[in-house]
Scaffold this active site. Structure first.
Site, mmCIF file in Angstrom:
data_model
loop_
_atom_site.group_PDB
_atom_site.id
_atom_site.type_symbol
_atom_site.label_atom_id
_atom_site.label_comp_id
_atom_site.label_asym_id
_atom_site.label_seq_id
_atom_site.Cartn_x
_atom_site.Cartn_y
_atom_site.Cartn_z
ATOM 1 N N LYS A 132 0.857 -1.187 0.000
ATOM 2 C CA LYS A 132 0.000 0.000 0.000
ATOM 3 C C LYS A 132 0.883 1.223 0.000
ATOM 4 C CE LYS A 132 -4.407 1.150 0.219
ATOM 5 N NZ LYS A 132 -5.603 0.479 -0.281
ATOM 6 N N ASP A 172 -7.057 4.496 -4.413
ATOM 7 C CA ASP A 172 -7.711 4.373 -3.099
ATOM 8 C C ASP A 172 -8.299 5.765 -2.828
ATOM 9 O OD1 ASP A 172 -7.800 2.425 -0.567
ATOM 10 O OD2 ASP A 172 -7.384 4.396 0.238
HETATM 11 P P1 NDP Z 1 -12.797 8.085 -2.635
HETATM 12 O O1 NDP Z 1 -11.717 9.063 -2.442
HETATM 13 O O2 NDP Z 1 -13.359 7.876 -3.987
HETATM 14 O O3 NDP Z 1 -14.019 8.438 -1.655
HETATM 15 C C1 NDP Z 1 -13.831 8.507 -0.279
HETATM 16 C C2 NDP Z 1 -15.120 8.956 0.362
HETATM 17 O O4 NDP Z 1 -14.996 8.819 1.775
HETATM 18 C C3 NDP Z 1 -15.441 10.420 0.097
HETATM 19 O O5 NDP Z 1 -16.833 10.588 0.122
HETATM 20 C C4 NDP Z 1 -14.780 11.109 1.285
HETATM 21 O O6 NDP Z 1 -15.340 12.355 1.623
HETATM 22 C C5 NDP Z 1 -15.054 10.118 2.390
HETATM 23 N N1 NDP Z 1 -13.996 10.210 3.405
HETATM 24 C C6 NDP Z 1 -12.678 9.929 3.233
HETATM 25 N N2 NDP Z 1 -12.000 10.166 4.353
HETATM 26 C C7 NDP Z 1 -12.896 10.603 5.233
HETATM 27 C C8 NDP Z 1 -12.816 11.014 6.578
HETATM 28 N N3 NDP Z 1 -11.633 11.014 7.243
HETATM 29 N N4 NDP Z 1 -13.956 11.387 7.200
HETATM 30 C C9 NDP Z 1 -15.143 11.377 6.539
HETATM 31 N N5 NDP Z 1 -15.279 11.017 5.253
HETATM 32 C C10 NDP Z 1 -14.180 10.627 4.622
HETATM 33 O O7 NDP Z 1 -12.233 6.712 -2.025
HETATM 34 P P2 NDP Z 1 -12.742 5.229 -2.288
HETATM 35 O O8 NDP Z 1 -14.218 5.219 -2.478
HETATM 36 O O9 NDP Z 1 -11.871 4.617 -3.304
HETATM 37 O O10 NDP Z 1 -12.366 4.529 -0.894
HETATM 38 C C11 NDP Z 1 -13.294 4.443 0.201
HETATM 39 C C12 NDP Z 1 -12.857 3.336 1.142
HETATM 40 O O11 NDP Z 1 -12.861 2.087 0.451
HETATM 41 C C13 NDP Z 1 -11.450 3.464 1.739
HETATM 42 O O12 NDP Z 1 -11.447 2.928 3.038
HETATM 43 C C14 NDP Z 1 -10.618 2.587 0.821
HETATM 44 O O13 NDP Z 1 -9.434 2.127 1.455
HETATM 45 C C15 NDP Z 1 -11.595 1.454 0.587
HETATM 46 N N6 NDP Z 1 -11.326 0.629 -0.588
HETATM 47 C C16 NDP Z 1 -11.252 1.185 -1.830
HETATM 48 C C17 NDP Z 1 -11.022 0.395 -2.920
HETATM 49 C C18 NDP Z 1 -11.042 0.932 -4.314
HETATM 50 O O14 NDP Z 1 -11.020 0.125 -5.253
HETATM 51 N N7 NDP Z 1 -11.120 2.236 -4.527
HETATM 52 C C19 NDP Z 1 -10.761 -1.049 -2.781
HETATM 53 C C20 NDP Z 1 -10.961 -1.562 -1.437
HETATM 54 C C21 NDP Z 1 -11.203 -0.729 -0.391
HETATM 55 P P3 NDP Z 1 -14.495 13.704 1.357
HETATM 56 O O15 NDP Z 1 -14.442 13.854 -0.123
HETATM 57 O O16 NDP Z 1 -15.237 14.771 2.055
HETATM 58 O O17 NDP Z 1 -13.135 13.476 1.956
#
Ligand code: NDP
Length: 452
Positions: A132, A172
């Site tokens: 990662k 991510d």
């Molecule tokens: P994105 O950046 O596309 O979206 C993240 C979302 O989560 C946004 O809505 C963001 O809001 C919110 N968010 C992030 N950090 C925080 C925080 N500290 N507090 C509140 N809201 C938060 O990321 P992904 O959708 O790709 O990833 C989401 C989760 O899924 C993560 O945990 C990631 O590790 C996991 N994941 C992702 C994969 C992938 O293929 N993308 C695969 C497996 C797991 P804001 O914009 O306001 O920050």
């Protein structure tokens, strides 16, 4: 013969040592506890794992790289961020795991994610190790040109550590198609190689796989459906609360709708939206993917059915299913108690480690089906591995073929976790099932490959 209680004591000692050797890394400690606390039965049953210091090696990354990332904003001001790549374990294949750009990123966060990734990737059965990376860079509010310059600077160091047979990053939080494009461009420029397999999540027209953007969210819904099936239920007519509004959340909401369920919430770090009629996906994609806006804009445009709750958490909205899809530790014990009071049937983690340990125990004790991220959100990395396969063969598969493979893989992961939990005396406990099944695959490869 080692007893389970002797094994537990040895694991407790190791956990204390991990905390001592890795100070100020609470997320990594949490992830290590979560896995090691479930391994006693398998270590007691298979003493060959104990002798070569296997667990001790498993909790120590093979390599950790930290580097300076200087870049200039549109006004010419210089910023300095920190870049990370943790190459955790390559016993099963090249390191594989995403890059996260978020101000909360530090070494402990990247290590927790890398550690989880090792077991998750093993569960896919696709021959990928775990790693990662990322940076404390915050892309919010930055222009495309600034994001491009940042990505170019980040890759100017990262390129020497990665490669299609070595380490294959993906997206991510904060890293989507735009960032992967800039990163790939800089890698190609520096190395003078068109090496498609060095990054996944690429655009469909230049080496990306169809269904990769959808895969994590779709996969999580397929996993939730499999857990419900096990209990004689299906998704039809169920209401769901989903957190986040990024890649994982959007395609979770899409797949829920396709399978007859209805997601009524989404969120970002400003608060959440509840929409009685169900989230309007076209509007959400327009606001988040096209305009890169905030969820309150969704509520403003949607009209009477939707309301924005500043600062709140989606878990207070009654629903049959909960699919946390934002970030770590976003669902705590109080949230879990609220979900249980409101009759939740299943919680399936789209995000990595979104549920605190206390909340997981509460949900499990209440009889809620709980799908841990390393199983439930493995669809993303699984389709990344399929992207690597397509790149290697210089071909591209139809969306239908990729989705069929994804469905098969998610059902296999569900069956593996379920059967492993049964085999080790923890029926219905997908946390134990996922940890032990992932561990056995990595441990067997490490045993065979000697003390390295
Ligand atoms: P994105 O950046 O596309 O979206 C993240 C979302 O989560 C946004 O809505 C963001 O809001 C919110 N968010 C992030 N950090 C925080 C925080 N500290 N507090 C509140 N809201 C938060 O990321 P992904 O959708 O790709 O990833 C989401 C989760 O899924 C993560 O945990 C990631 O590790 C996991 N994941 C992702 C994969 C992938 O293929 N993308 C695969 C497996 C797991 P804001 O914009 O306001 O920050």
């Amino acid at each position: 013969m080692t007893t389970r209680s002797e094994t537990r004591t040895a694991l407790d000692h190791l956990l204390t040592e991990i905390e001592h050797r890795n100070p100020a890394q609470p997320e990594f400690h949490q992830a290590a506890h979560e896995v090691l606390e479930t391994l006693a039965p398998v270590l007691a049953a298979r003493p060959e794992y104990a002798e070569p210091g296997l667990v001790e090696r498993l909790v120590e990354p093979e390599r950790q790289v930290i580097f300076r990332v200087p870049w200039q904003d549109d006004q010419g001001r210089v910023h300095v961020n920190r870049g990370f790549r943790v190459e955790f374990n390559s016993a099963l294949g090249p390191y594989k795991g995403g890059l996260r750009f978020h101000p909360s990123v530090n070494l402990g966060v990247i290590k927790f994610l890398g550690f989880e990734q090792v077991f998750k990737n093993a569960l896919t059965g696709l021959g990928i190790g775990g790693g990662k990376g990322g940076s404390d860079f915050d892309p919010h509010g930055r222009s495309d040109a600034e994001v491009m310059r940042f990505c170019q600077s980040f890759m100017t160091e990262l390129y020497r550590h990665i490669g299609e047979h070595t380490d294959v990053p993906a997206g991510d939080i904060g890293v989507g198609g735009r960032e992967i494009g800039y990163l790939f461009g800089q890698y190609r420029r520096i190395t003078n190689r068109w090496e498609a397999g060095v990054l996944t999540g690429k655009g469909a027209g230049w080496g990306g796989s169809l269904i990769r953007p959808e895969a994590t969210g779709y996969g999580n819904v397929l996993f939730a459906a499999a857990m419900l099936r096990e209990r004689g239920e299906d998704l039809e007519g169920q209401t769901a609360v989903v957190s986040g509004s990024g890649n994982v959340a959007i395609y979770t909401i899409e797949k829920l709708a396709a399978l007859g369920a209805n997601a009524v919430t989404c969120s970002d770090s400003s608060g959440y939206v509840v929409d009685e009629k169900g989230i309007d996906l076209d509007l959400l994609k327009q606001v988040k993917e096209v305009e890169r806006g905030r969820v309150d804009t969704y509520a403003e445009r949607r009209g009477a059915s939707a309301r924005f709750v500043p600062g709140g958490r989606v878990w207070e909205v009654p629903a049959d299913l909960a699919l946390p899809s934002a970030t770590q530790n976003e669902l705590d014990e109080n949230d879990a108690a609220t979900l249980v009071r409101n009759g939740v049937k299943a919680v399936s983690e789209g995000a990595n480690m979104p549920t605190t340990p206390e909340a997981v125990h509460l949900l499990q004790r209440a009889g809620v089906a709980f799908g841990p991220g390393k199983a439930a959100n493995a669809g993303g990395v699984a389709v990344s591995a399929l992207e690597m396969a397509q790149n290697h063969a210089r071909t591209s598969w139809t969306a239908q073929r990729v989705e069929e493979e994804l469905t098969r893989i998610m059902n296999d992961i569900h069956t593996t976790c379920h059967e492993t939990a049964d085999r080790y005396g923890a029926p219905g406990d997908y946390v134990t099932g996922a940890n032990i099944a992932g561990f056995e695959r990595v441990a067997d490869a490490m045993l065979a490959q000697g003390v390295i």
